[in-house]
Write a protein that holds these residues in place. Sequence first.
Motif, PDB file in Angstrom:
ATOM      1  N   ASP A 152       1.979   1.055  -2.308  1.00 27.82           N
ATOM      2  CA  ASP A 152       0.724   1.415  -2.968  1.00 27.82           C
ATOM      3  C   ASP A 152      -0.185   0.234  -3.282  1.00 27.82           C
ATOM      4  O   ASP A 152      -1.381   0.295  -3.041  1.00 27.82           O
ATOM      5  N   HIS A 153       0.340  -0.811  -3.892  1.00 23.86           N
ATOM      6  CA  HIS A 153      -0.501  -1.936  -4.307  1.00 23.86           C
ATOM      7  C   HIS A 153       0.381  -3.142  -4.618  1.00 23.86           C
ATOM      8  O   HIS A 153       1.610  -3.020  -4.684  1.00 23.86           O
ATOM      9  N   CYS A 154      -0.267  -4.285  -4.811  1.00 22.43           N
ATOM     10  CA  CYS A 154       0.414  -5.473  -5.332  1.00 22.43           C
ATOM     11  C   CYS A 154      -0.328  -5.958  -6.563  1.00 22.43           C
ATOM     12  O   CYS A 154      -1.542  -5.819  -6.668  1.00 22.43           O
ATOM     13  N   ALA A 197      -6.475   4.259  -8.823  1.00 21.47           N
ATOM     14  CA  ALA A 197      -6.718   3.433 -10.009  1.00 21.47           C
ATOM     15  C   ALA A 197      -6.785   1.951  -9.637  1.00 21.47           C
ATOM     16  O   ALA A 197      -7.519   1.182 -10.251  1.00 21.47           O
ATOM     17  N   HIS A 198      -6.029   1.533  -8.646  1.00 22.72           N
ATOM     18  CA  HIS A 198      -6.123   0.175  -8.116  1.00 22.72           C
ATOM     19  C   HIS A 198      -5.417   0.104  -6.774  1.00 22.72           C
ATOM     20  O   HIS A 198      -4.458   0.829  -6.513  1.00 22.72           O
ATOM     21  N   ASP A 199      -5.947  -0.746  -5.915  1.00 27.36           N
ATOM     22  CA  ASP A 199      -5.310  -1.056  -4.641  1.00 27.36           C
ATOM     23  C   ASP A 199      -4.792  -2.486  -4.616  1.00 27.36           C
ATOM     24  O   ASP A 199      -3.949  -2.831  -3.786  1.00 27.36           O
ATOM     25  N   HIS A 212       3.527 -10.967  -8.527  1.00 27.36           N
ATOM     26  CA  HIS A 212       4.118 -10.324  -9.697  1.00 27.36           C
ATOM     27  C   HIS A 212       4.927  -9.114  -9.282  1.00 27.36           C
ATOM     28  O   HIS A 212       6.100  -9.011  -9.617  1.00 27.36           O
ATOM     29  N   HIS A 213       4.328  -8.176  -8.566  1.00 28.08           N
ATOM     30  CA  HIS A 213       5.126  -7.067  -8.049  1.00 28.08           C
ATOM     31  C   HIS A 213       4.496  -6.382  -6.846  1.00 28.08           C
ATOM     32  O   HIS A 213       3.302  -6.429  -6.628  1.00 28.08           O
ATOM     33  N   VAL A 214       5.393  -5.760  -6.087  1.00 28.69           N
ATOM     34  CA  VAL A 214       5.034  -4.871  -4.978  1.00 28.69           C
ATOM     35  C   VAL A 214       5.347  -3.465  -5.454  1.00 28.69           C
ATOM     36  O   VAL A 214       6.457  -3.208  -5.941  1.00 28.69           O
ATOM     37  N   SER A 215       4.384  -2.561  -5.337  1.00 23.67           N
ATOM     38  CA  SER A 215       4.534  -1.248  -5.953  1.00 23.67           C
ATOM     39  C   SER A 215       4.568  -0.121  -4.934  1.00 23.67           C
ATOM     40  O   SER A 215       3.840  -0.134  -3.946  1.00 23.67           O
ATOM     41  N   PHE A 216       5.425   0.857  -5.216  1.00 24.61           N
ATOM     42  CA  PHE A 216       5.591   2.026  -4.361  1.00 24.61           C
ATOM     43  C   PHE A 216       5.350   3.284  -5.191  1.00 24.61           C
ATOM     44  O   PHE A 216       5.750   3.356  -6.360  1.00 24.61           O
ATOM     45  N   ILE A 253       8.250   2.010 -13.708  1.00 22.67           N
ATOM     46  CA  ILE A 253       9.420   1.193 -14.016  1.00 22.67           C
ATOM     47  C   ILE A 253       9.391  -0.029 -13.104  1.00 22.67           C
ATOM     48  O   ILE A 253       9.078   0.073 -11.919  1.00 22.67           O
ATOM     49  N   TYR A 254       9.671  -1.203 -13.684  1.00 23.90           N
ATOM     50  CA  TYR A 254       9.749  -2.460 -12.942  1.00 23.90           C
ATOM     51  C   TYR A 254      11.209  -2.839 -12.760  1.00 23.90           C
ATOM     52  O   TYR A 254      12.007  -2.732 -13.699  1.00 23.90           O
ATOM     53  N   PHE A 255      11.516  -3.340 -11.580  1.00 27.33           N
ATOM     54  CA  PHE A 255      12.877  -3.797 -11.297  1.00 27.33           C
ATOM     55  C   PHE A 255      12.799  -4.922 -10.272  1.00 27.33           C
ATOM     56  O   PHE A 255      11.704  -5.264  -9.811  1.00 27.33           O
ATOM     57  N   ASN A 263       9.744  -5.354  -8.018  1.00 32.86           N
ATOM     58  CA  ASN A 263       9.251  -4.088  -7.450  1.00 32.86           C
ATOM     59  C   ASN A 263       8.784  -3.199  -8.586  1.00 32.86           C
ATOM     60  O   ASN A 263       9.231  -3.345  -9.731  1.00 32.86           O
ATOM     61  N   GLU A 264       7.926  -2.268  -8.264  1.00 28.42           N
ATOM     62  CA  GLU A 264       7.564  -1.191  -9.195  1.00 28.42           C
ATOM     63  C   GLU A 264       7.646   0.114  -8.433  1.00 28.42           C
ATOM     64  O   GLU A 264       7.292   0.168  -7.260  1.00 28.42           O
ATOM     65  N   VAL A 265       8.141   1.168  -9.094  1.00 29.46           N
ATOM     66  CA  VAL A 265       7.840   2.520  -8.626  1.00 29.46           C
ATOM     67  C   VAL A 265       7.089   3.188  -9.775  1.00 29.46           C
ATOM     68  O   VAL A 265       7.367   2.945 -10.943  1.00 29.46           O
TER      69      VAL A 265
HETATM   70 FE    FE Z   1       1.596  -2.008 -10.494  1.00 25.03          FE
END
Ligand code: FE
Length: 306
Positions: A152-154, A197-199, A212-216, A253-255, A263-265
Amino acid sequence: MSQKDVLRPGHVGIRVMDLDEAVRHYTDHVGLIETARDREGRVYLKAWDEYDWFSLVLREADESGMDFMAFKVRDAEALARLEQALAEFGCRVERIPAGELAHCGERVRFDSPTGHHFELYAEKDFYGNEVGTTNPEAFVDTVGGMAANRFDHCLLYGTDLDGSLRLFREVLGFDLAEQVLDGETLVGAFLSCSNKAHDIAFIRHDEPGRLHHVSFLLDSWEEVLRAADIMSKYGISIDIGPTRHGITRGKTIYFFDPSGNRNEVFAGGSTWYPDHPTITWTADSLGKAIFYHDRVLNENFLAVVT
Ligand code: FE
């Protein structure tokens, strides 16, 4: 720019210290599908509801972190137009030939003022999602773990936040959906090239080029809770959550992956329209902005980046 040249986040390349372990994490636990490997040993993965051949590229290296994040653009003309605009803005711009990443067309690589490598591309081979395009089922039971829908976003940390904000708004046509201000100083920028909301998002930081994170994306709060169950069952390192963000309103949730990349989902989040006003968070509400329930930042959020 209203109908945008930049369509959406397309892929992210990250470095991992143990490739096999990373592949297991992203397939068995995050629920991505391995779609290719190349001569350099890079592994390509995609989420079940993505159509293009890959959205995550893993490369084994001595250090974790992000190699590059890429956006898909409308067509070859848009790619050429943006390439020129990036050079005029002052970015170092490089054309990478088709096929350098498997199944991907020509890419335009550029550096951002926050010290990150970004790419644009217009073409990637079609792989198809797991449910097809005719009378598709609404979910899959063919992938494991959290069964993430898509990359989804970083969120990226870097130095010249004002510069990257200008680049993404003025050259790439992104909108500033939400921002964090400390007095007059911009400390966070959440940018959209779509209705999301954000890309891409940036936080001001004293080192350049950090991830910081890669999000799914997941479907629902229930799936976020289930993801947390999976993390506990398999001993995945949890950073924080399940909780909700004030910024973007996403449930999250961040992991960490086995190499320490965050990562984030997440599920949900507000809708962006180009005529909406930018939402502002002030530094004294930063805790609530980032973690809406705890209302305080954990040290990890600020300090742990790769
Ligand atoms: Fe995020």
